[in-house]
Design an enzyme around this catalytic site. Structure first.
Site, mmCIF file in Angstrom:
data_model
loop_
_atom_site.group_PDB
_atom_site.id
_atom_site.type_symbol
_atom_site.label_atom_id
_atom_site.label_comp_id
_atom_site.label_asym_id
_atom_site.label_seq_id
_atom_site.Cartn_x
_atom_site.Cartn_y
_atom_site.Cartn_z
ATOM 1 N N LEU A 50 16.539 91.357 -77.740
ATOM 2 C CA LEU A 50 17.716 91.112 -76.681
ATOM 3 C C LEU A 50 16.790 91.470 -75.361
ATOM 4 C CD1 LEU A 50 20.893 93.039 -77.390
ATOM 5 C CD2 LEU A 50 20.695 90.650 -76.934
ATOM 6 N N ASP A 51 16.903 90.797 -74.323
ATOM 7 C CA ASP A 51 16.137 91.001 -72.920
ATOM 8 C C ASP A 51 16.335 92.292 -72.657
ATOM 9 O OD1 ASP A 51 15.246 88.406 -73.192
ATOM 10 O OD2 ASP A 51 16.956 87.467 -72.162
ATOM 11 N N PRO A 52 15.266 92.794 -71.724
ATOM 12 C CA PRO A 52 15.725 94.161 -71.148
ATOM 13 C C PRO A 52 16.644 94.311 -70.346
ATOM 14 C CG PRO A 52 13.206 93.783 -71.135
ATOM 15 C CD PRO A 52 14.035 92.438 -71.543
#
Length: 318
Positions: A50-52
């Site tokens: 998951l992206d930050p």
């Protein structure tokens, strides 16, 4: 004056799955490492980055559960995304620098938005974001992008089963997405914005579920820390799911004691009713022994054996 050093974590064998509610601001690997130290798990991995900026379900695999991470990585997933029209960024989300701003067309209707979304459903060709973990020449694209290199992000075929507008509030759009492995929500939003002629980027993204965890009970990092401090490590371990929970969507075949022993030695076993090409071999108590491949003659061959399948081995740790 030297800062006091934190005591080194003494890791332990631990097997199981944690359904983490990843907070915004951490990469998936940063979240994994924090959870691994919290649980003192000797071995851990996650099942799909998951992206930050993103929050939501990040299945964490400890110990022998890492052997099913690849299966979960390829599972279907669902997201809630908020997009903002009128600006594109170099990362296709709010963490990036604005590249271009354009006015949102006056009178844009929900029908116009639907027309932009329709070509992005089904089996589509999608260009990955330049800032992504995809590798070229053994290096993630984001590392090359940060150095200012010119990058041609790859185009890949992905599956988008559901992409629908939930709500519109001025330039902000709420979207629901259900998709297959490898789909970038940032790319869907970027391409929708280009079709509308004004650009768009993601400002919030939450992963709702990953098969087979359709109604997941997720745990936040702060709640896990508090649980450990107030109730101890045993209470923390009670948050883990058994490996079998991650294999619910696969057919299973039950082996008798002799067949289970042979499989534990890595020997193929014959079954009368072959359930599918990929299955889970279990003992009489329903404990998963191995992920197996099944040929059309009914022979099971171990693809990934769990450590406790070996004759005389102990069960899962934790």
């Amino acid at each position: 004056m030297k800062k006091p050093q934190r005591p080194r974590t003494v890791f332990r064998p631990l097997d199981g799955l944690l359904l983490l509610d990843k907070p915004a601001g951490l990469s998936s690997n940063q979240a994994l490492q924090q959870v691994r130290h919290l649980f003192r798990a000797a071995k851990g991995g996650h099942t799909g980055s998951l992206d930050p900026l993103a929050t939501g379900l990040l299945p964490i695999c400890f110990g022998e559960a890492t052997k099913i991470a690849g299966l979960l990585l390829g599972a279907r997933k669902a997201y809630h995304a908020t997009a903002v029209l009128g600006a594109t960024t170099d990362t296709d989300d709010a963490d990036g620098a604005v590249l271009r701003e354009r006015p949102v067309p006056v009178g844009m209707s929900e029908s116009d938005i639907e027309a932009a979304l329709a070509p992005l459903r089904g089996r589509i060709q999608q260009r990955a974001p330049v800032y992504s973990a995809l590798k070229q020449g053994g290096e993630p694209l984001y590392a090359r992008a940060r150095r200012g290199e010119a990058i041609e992000a790859p185009i890949r075929e992905v599956q988008v089963d559901t992409l629908k507008l939930l709500e519109r509030d001025g330039p902000r759009l709420s979207l629901h997405v259900e998709c297959g492995s490898g789909t970038y929500i940032r790319s869907l939003v970027r391409d929708m914005g280009e079709a509308l002629g004004c650009g768009a980027h993601v400002v919030t993204l939450r992963r709702l579920w990953v098969d087979p965890f359709r109604q997941p009970r997720m745990f936040r990092l702060d709640a896990l820390r508090a649980l450990r401090e107030t109730e101890g490590e045993a209470a923390l371990d009670a948050c883990l799911l058994p490996i079998e929970a991650g294999l619910m969507d696969f057919p299973s075949v039950t082996l008798d004691a002799d067949a289970a022993r042979g499989l534990g030695h890595g020997q193929p076993q014959r079954v009368e009713a072959a359930p599918a090409e990929t299955a889970v071999a279990c003992d009489a108590q329903g404990r998963a022994l191995a992920i197996v491949t099944v040929d059309d003659q009914g022979w099971l061959r171990p693809r990934r054996l769990f450590a406790w399948a070996a004759p005389g081995a102990a069960g899962p740790a934790g």
